[in-house]
Design an enzyme around this catalytic site. Sequence first.
Site, PDB file in Angstrom:
ATOM      1  N   LEU A  33       0.803  -1.225   0.000  1.00  0.00           N
ATOM      2  CA  LEU A  33       0.000   0.000   0.000  1.00  0.00           C
ATOM      3  C   LEU A  33       0.833   1.270   0.000  1.00  0.00           C
ATOM      4  CD1 LEU A  33      -2.765  -0.941   2.596  1.00  0.00           C
ATOM      5  CD2 LEU A  33      -2.796  -1.243   0.113  1.00  0.00           C
ATOM      6  N   HIS A  37      -3.641   4.253  -2.485  1.00  0.00           N
ATOM      7  CA  HIS A  37      -4.635   3.271  -2.021  1.00  0.00           C
ATOM      8  C   HIS A  37      -5.457   3.857  -0.865  1.00  0.00           C
ATOM      9  CE1 HIS A  37      -1.454   0.276  -3.493  1.00  0.00           C
ATOM     10  NE2 HIS A  37      -2.517  -0.059  -4.195  1.00  0.00           N
ATOM     11  N   GLN A  61      -3.991 -12.245 -13.408  1.00  0.00           N
ATOM     12  CA  GLN A  61      -3.893 -10.993 -14.177  1.00  0.00           C
ATOM     13  C   GLN A  61      -2.457 -10.641 -14.562  1.00  0.00           C
ATOM     14  OE1 GLN A  61      -5.611  -8.517 -10.938  1.00  0.00           O
ATOM     15  NE2 GLN A  61      -4.135  -6.982 -11.591  1.00  0.00           N
ATOM     16  N   GLY A 149      -9.065   3.566  -8.694  1.00  0.00           N
ATOM     17  CA  GLY A 149      -8.197   4.710  -8.967  1.00  0.00           C
ATOM     18  C   GLY A 149      -8.115   5.032 -10.458  1.00  0.00           C
ATOM     19  N   LYS A 151      -5.683   6.135 -11.859  1.00  0.00           N
ATOM     20  CA  LYS A 151      -4.340   5.671 -12.275  1.00  0.00           C
ATOM     21  C   LYS A 151      -4.452   4.511 -13.274  1.00  0.00           C
ATOM     22  CE  LYS A 151       0.076   4.301 -11.685  1.00  0.00           C
ATOM     23  NZ  LYS A 151       0.027   2.889 -11.773  1.00  0.00           N
ATOM     24  N   MET A 188       1.848   7.513  -7.848  1.00  0.00           N
ATOM     25  CA  MET A 188       2.175   6.498  -6.840  1.00  0.00           C
ATOM     26  C   MET A 188       1.789   5.123  -7.369  1.00  0.00           C
ATOM     27  SD  MET A 188       1.060   8.225  -3.295  1.00  0.00           S
ATOM     28  CE  MET A 188       1.775   9.783  -2.805  1.00  0.00           C
ATOM     29  N   SER A 190       2.669   0.682  -6.459  1.00  0.00           N
ATOM     30  CA  SER A 190       3.410  -0.328  -5.681  1.00  0.00           C
ATOM     31  C   SER A 190       4.706  -0.689  -6.392  1.00  0.00           C
ATOM     32  CB  SER A 190       2.557  -1.586  -5.515  1.00  0.00           C
ATOM     33  OG  SER A 190       1.295  -1.238  -4.991  1.00  0.00           O
ATOM     34  N   ARG A 191       4.689  -0.615  -7.719  1.00  0.00           N
ATOM     35  CA  ARG A 191       5.883  -1.007  -8.491  1.00  0.00           C
ATOM     36  C   ARG A 191       7.020   0.010  -8.373  1.00  0.00           C
ATOM     37  NH1 ARG A 191       1.804  -3.227 -11.741  1.00  0.00           N
ATOM     38  NH2 ARG A 191       2.146  -5.431 -12.175  1.00  0.00           N
TER      39      ARG A 191
HETATM   40  P1  AMP Z   1      -3.485  -2.151  -7.020  1.00  0.00           P
HETATM   41  O1  AMP Z   1      -3.120  -2.541  -5.619  1.00  0.00           O
HETATM   42  O2  AMP Z   1      -2.343  -1.636  -7.825  1.00  0.00           O
HETATM   43  O3  AMP Z   1      -4.295  -3.214  -7.716  1.00  0.00           O
HETATM   44  O4  AMP Z   1      -4.460  -0.899  -6.864  1.00  0.00           O
HETATM   45  C1  AMP Z   1      -5.630  -0.961  -6.104  1.00  0.00           C
HETATM   46  C2  AMP Z   1      -6.474   0.254  -6.390  1.00  0.00           C
HETATM   47  O5  AMP Z   1      -5.738   1.431  -6.042  1.00  0.00           O
HETATM   48  C3  AMP Z   1      -6.840   0.388  -7.879  1.00  0.00           C
HETATM   49  O6  AMP Z   1      -8.173   0.841  -7.981  1.00  0.00           O
HETATM   50  C4  AMP Z   1      -5.868   1.410  -8.367  1.00  0.00           C
HETATM   51  O7  AMP Z   1      -6.316   2.134  -9.485  1.00  0.00           O
HETATM   52  C5  AMP Z   1      -5.759   2.323  -7.140  1.00  0.00           C
HETATM   53  N1  AMP Z   1      -4.526   3.108  -7.202  1.00  0.00           N
HETATM   54  C6  AMP Z   1      -3.288   2.646  -7.495  1.00  0.00           C
HETATM   55  N2  AMP Z   1      -2.406   3.669  -7.523  1.00  0.00           N
HETATM   56  C7  AMP Z   1      -3.108   4.800  -7.244  1.00  0.00           C
HETATM   57  C8  AMP Z   1      -2.770   6.181  -7.140  1.00  0.00           C
HETATM   58  N3  AMP Z   1      -1.533   6.607  -7.330  1.00  0.00           N
HETATM   59  N4  AMP Z   1      -3.751   7.064  -6.838  1.00  0.00           N
HETATM   60  C9  AMP Z   1      -5.031   6.639  -6.649  1.00  0.00           C
HETATM   61  N5  AMP Z   1      -5.407   5.351  -6.741  1.00  0.00           N
HETATM   62  C10 AMP Z   1      -4.473   4.441  -7.036  1.00  0.00           C
END
Ligand code: AMP
Length: 284
Positions: A33, A37, A61, A149, A151, A188, A190-191
Amino acid sequence: MIICKKPRGLHDLLEKKNIGQHEIGFVPTMGALHAGHLSLVVAAKKENRIVVCSIFVNPTQFNDPLDFKKYPITLEKDILMFEGVGCDVLFIPSVEDIYPKGTNNLEHYDLGFLETVLEGKFRPGHFQGVCLVMARLLEIVLPNNLYLGQKDYQQCMVIKKLIELIGLKDKIKVNICPTLREEDGLAMSSRNTRLLPDDRIKATTISKALRYIKENLKAGETKKIKDEAKEMLLQKGFLIDYVEIANADTLELIENWNGKEKVVALAAAFLNNVRLIDNMVINT
Ligand code: AMP
């Protein structure tokens, strides 16, 4: 915060909690996170009595098995972070819980054009995997509100389409939250933690290139400005999957912009095997 590991347990708990028809907000994640998130949880807290978050690194995925293997896992920290922003229920299922029949020969979702462009084109099978996990999570949680998000622009569109396909359109409202960025503009992700120190500095170019398009796009052909943005990335050593300008509602690629149509600039590119994506809506 209650932590649930089993779908049945979560289902029963939510049924109990939802007795007064309180609204349930849901924030699905793959963990590792960051503040982006958490901004989704904050948005969900404002509009729902119960906020459910999930952490599940979804194997179906990842079109690149190495990317799956290297996906950062920071579970203990994640639990504290979710608790800190007031998540009520955290769901952490295992792969077997989500895919009891294994991960092969599963449903196929007809996503049409959406699966043929941009992320769909460069990550074959990726959105099928997103749909597989989201269909399962949504059916378990049955939220009133889902928080995603911007993003992951195309993913938001895919999940909206999935919700239609599985007949939950009248039950679930999709809320899309703005992309949170680091101070230097990097979206932002996680990668980002996998970027080498030099690459972390170069990584800001992806948002600079998109901003360049946002600030300079004029009606007419889009090729020149896309080429200029690509050049910015190439100069910093990015390996580019795409830099495109697309209709913000359909993702049809725009070669000739009429100056009025709402459009979004999207990019995906690698820095030393770390794939970054970002997007900016041009005219809101
Ligand atoms: P993930 O853990 O990458 O699958 O992301 C989980 C959720 O967080 C998804 O809906 C993403 O689009 C959202 N998310 C990831 N990065 C961001 C960010 N920088 N700003 C807002 N939401 C984000």
